[in-house]
Motif scaffolding. Sequence first.
Motif, mmCIF file in Angstrom:
data_model
loop_
_atom_site.group_PDB
_atom_site.id
_atom_site.type_symbol
_atom_site.label_atom_id
_atom_site.label_comp_id
_atom_site.label_asym_id
_atom_site.label_seq_id
_atom_site.Cartn_x
_atom_site.Cartn_y
_atom_site.Cartn_z
ATOM 1 N N PRO A 69 -38.818 6.975 -17.125
ATOM 2 C CA PRO A 69 -38.320 6.008 -18.160
ATOM 3 C C PRO A 69 -37.571 7.140 -19.209
ATOM 4 C CG PRO A 69 -40.655 6.383 -18.632
ATOM 5 C CD PRO A 69 -40.466 6.884 -17.168
ATOM 6 N N PRO A 70 -36.533 6.565 -19.878
ATOM 7 C CA PRO A 70 -36.010 7.348 -20.740
ATOM 8 C C PRO A 70 -37.002 7.772 -22.081
ATOM 9 C CG PRO A 70 -34.740 5.221 -20.350
ATOM 10 C CD PRO A 70 -35.790 5.263 -19.626
ATOM 11 N N ALA A 71 -36.624 8.926 -22.419
ATOM 12 C CA ALA A 71 -37.549 9.510 -23.599
ATOM 13 C C ALA A 71 -36.976 8.759 -24.794
ATOM 14 C CB ALA A 71 -37.432 11.108 -23.575
ATOM 15 N N VAL A 95 -34.694 17.599 -8.407
ATOM 16 C CA VAL A 95 -35.452 16.664 -8.894
ATOM 17 C C VAL A 95 -34.179 15.929 -9.659
ATOM 18 C CG1 VAL A 95 -37.251 15.542 -10.102
ATOM 19 C CG2 VAL A 95 -37.471 17.738 -9.108
ATOM 20 N N CYS A 96 -34.197 14.433 -9.357
ATOM 21 C CA CYS A 96 -33.099 13.785 -10.023
ATOM 22 C C CYS A 96 -33.470 12.279 -9.836
ATOM 23 C CB CYS A 96 -31.828 13.746 -9.130
ATOM 24 S SG CYS A 96 -31.930 13.294 -7.349
ATOM 25 N N HIS A 97 -32.803 11.554 -10.654
ATOM 26 C CA HIS A 97 -32.980 9.901 -10.880
ATOM 27 C C HIS A 97 -32.105 9.555 -9.571
ATOM 28 C CE1 HIS A 97 -34.361 10.282 -14.598
ATOM 29 N NE2 HIS A 97 -34.963 9.013 -14.611
ATOM 30 N N GLN A 98 -31.028 10.067 -9.392
ATOM 31 C CA GLN A 98 -30.129 9.534 -8.287
ATOM 32 C C GLN A 98 -29.621 10.644 -7.580
ATOM 33 O OE1 GLN A 98 -26.970 6.725 -9.458
ATOM 34 N NE2 GLN A 98 -25.676 7.572 -8.059
ATOM 35 N N PRO A 133 -26.859 9.888 -13.989
ATOM 36 C CA PRO A 133 -25.626 9.440 -14.213
ATOM 37 C C PRO A 133 -25.584 8.546 -15.432
ATOM 38 C CG PRO A 133 -26.138 8.807 -11.821
ATOM 39 C CD PRO A 133 -27.469 9.223 -12.593
ATOM 40 N N GLN A 134 -26.567 8.362 -16.031
ATOM 41 C CA GLN A 134 -26.524 7.313 -17.269
ATOM 42 C C GLN A 134 -26.450 8.362 -18.556
ATOM 43 O OE1 GLN A 134 -28.565 6.761 -14.737
ATOM 44 N NE2 GLN A 134 -27.641 4.791 -14.181
ATOM 45 N N ALA A 135 -26.929 9.393 -18.314
ATOM 46 C CA ALA A 135 -27.141 10.599 -19.090
ATOM 47 C C ALA A 135 -25.997 11.750 -19.210
ATOM 48 C CB ALA A 135 -28.633 11.285 -19.232
ATOM 49 N N TRP A 153 -20.151 11.631 -14.589
ATOM 50 C CA TRP A 153 -21.184 12.098 -13.357
ATOM 51 C C TRP A 153 -20.126 12.774 -12.547
ATOM 52 C CZ3 TRP A 153 -25.498 12.890 -11.791
ATOM 53 C CH2 TRP A 153 -25.963 12.277 -10.581
ATOM 54 N N GLU A 154 -19.156 12.684 -12.086
ATOM 55 C CA GLU A 154 -18.121 13.225 -11.144
ATOM 56 C C GLU A 154 -18.202 14.559 -11.378
ATOM 57 O OE1 GLU A 154 -13.432 13.540 -9.568
ATOM 58 O OE2 GLU A 154 -13.969 12.116 -11.332
ATOM 59 N N LEU A 155 -18.145 15.173 -12.844
ATOM 60 C CA LEU A 155 -18.138 16.529 -13.019
ATOM 61 C C LEU A 155 -19.512 16.853 -13.009
ATOM 62 C CD1 LEU A 155 -17.161 19.115 -14.506
ATOM 63 C CD2 LEU A 155 -17.639 18.255 -16.891
ATOM 64 N N VAL A 156 -20.598 16.522 -13.238
ATOM 65 C CA VAL A 156 -21.904 16.801 -13.091
ATOM 66 C C VAL A 156 -22.326 17.138 -11.626
ATOM 67 C CG1 VAL A 156 -24.295 16.408 -13.016
ATOM 68 C CG2 VAL A 156 -23.036 15.918 -15.113
ATOM 69 N N THR A 157 -21.631 16.341 -10.750
ATOM 70 C CA THR A 157 -21.813 16.438 -9.284
ATOM 71 C C THR A 157 -21.164 17.378 -8.648
ATOM 72 O OG1 THR A 157 -22.097 13.919 -9.142
ATOM 73 C CG2 THR A 157 -21.216 15.410 -7.150
ATOM 74 N N LYS A 158 -19.962 17.776 -9.183
ATOM 75 C CA LYS A 158 -19.161 18.987 -8.630
ATOM 76 C C LYS A 158 -19.704 20.478 -8.928
ATOM 77 C CE LYS A 158 -14.636 17.159 -8.517
ATOM 78 N NZ LYS A 158 -12.894 17.261 -9.047
ATOM 79 N N LEU A 159 -20.286 20.558 -10.415
ATOM 80 C CA LEU A 159 -20.967 21.591 -10.735
ATOM 81 C C LEU A 159 -22.272 21.756 -10.060
ATOM 82 C CD1 LEU A 159 -20.357 21.153 -14.815
ATOM 83 C CD2 LEU A 159 -19.720 22.829 -13.501
ATOM 84 N N PHE A 160 -22.921 20.703 -9.746
ATOM 85 C CA PHE A 160 -24.076 20.795 -8.954
ATOM 86 C C PHE A 160 -24.051 21.296 -7.455
ATOM 87 C CE2 PHE A 160 -26.697 18.835 -5.785
ATOM 88 C CZ PHE A 160 -27.877 19.035 -5.992
#
Length: 249
Positions: A66-68, A44-47, A11-13, A17-24
Amino acid sequence: MLVFVIPLKSPQASKSWELVTKLFERCIKSVCHQTSSNYRVIVVCHQKPKIEFDHPHLTYIEVDFPPAINEPDTFSRGHTDKGRKILKGLIHAQEFSPSYTMTVDADDCVSKYLAEFVNQNHQNNGWFINKGYKYQNESDVIYVKRRNFYKMCGSCNILRYDLNNLPENPEYNRGYGYYKFYIDHEKVRETLAKDGNHLQPLPFPGAVYIIATGENLYYGTSQLTFSIFNRKTLNPSIREEFNLYPLNL
């Protein structure tokens, strides 16, 4: 058995996040729409996203990578995160004793015939998707990519499991270069061929590259060509094969 590995951004990246979730959710419904039951899916996900869809062949792995932060730009950071997740998913796939694996971008759709085809053709090193589709959300047309689809879209390689170049002791805190094989999808075919492991072109369109979502790591519409000669109506047959339904954004 074919195991699909899907890396999902955090979600942080995400810009939305709503759109990412719908696409997923559409992606995962497409992947689980296989005509053969001899497959598994690892996300594989952070959340874990909150969606209504679930499936007995679907496994989520939540990570705390951790973030890159040492990568020079947002592009590299996004790809490093993606590479770490792909590697994690491929390592976890060992639990299913896979014959083949395929990495799928979390917004793309795939043909329902992939698992069936792979299970009927175990004599190959694997396949690359040379022909596929590209699609912009909510459009009533779709574009045929007649060749070199694998150079454009990350959902493009089906590899015999032992050809994934998995490290004996995988690390998840390294930089971009450590994960290049998993990230640079357009180079996999050439890399494997150098060792005599030639991939075959998949004999049918295998995936739909979803473009211009605002969340793509690779391309925007300005970097893709749209020829009227490659345009076709998005008919019910294509929608059903790839489970490509409108998101109603």
